[in-house]
Motif scaffolding. Sequence first.
Motif: not given
Length: 96
Positions: A51-62, A45-49
């Motif tokens: 961009x990937x983190x932001x994309x997963x957050x956006x998907x969860x928000x949607x 989890x700490x090593x995730x980039x």
Amino acid sequence: LVWTQAWRRLHKKGISETTTKKRTRRINKVQRAVVGLSLDDMKKKASVKPEVRAASRDAALKEVKARSAASKGKKGRKGAAGGAGQRTKMPKNVKR
């Protein structure tokens, strides 16, 4: 008074040659696993980039927005058939 024994003891005079400061040991920080999350998972989890983190957050928000919109749609249909859905105002009991 500066020359008294008590003052010299209080301000640590005359003991510099007899004792040396204790050396502090450096502590190595160790990561430990948390209940429900192993150390490997934490490192992943700490090593995730970002961009990937932001994309997963956006998907969860949607997903959350879609769910809330669906529940709002159900409430809207139900309220339209049943009436205005607002309480009628009751007069307050005021002593005169």
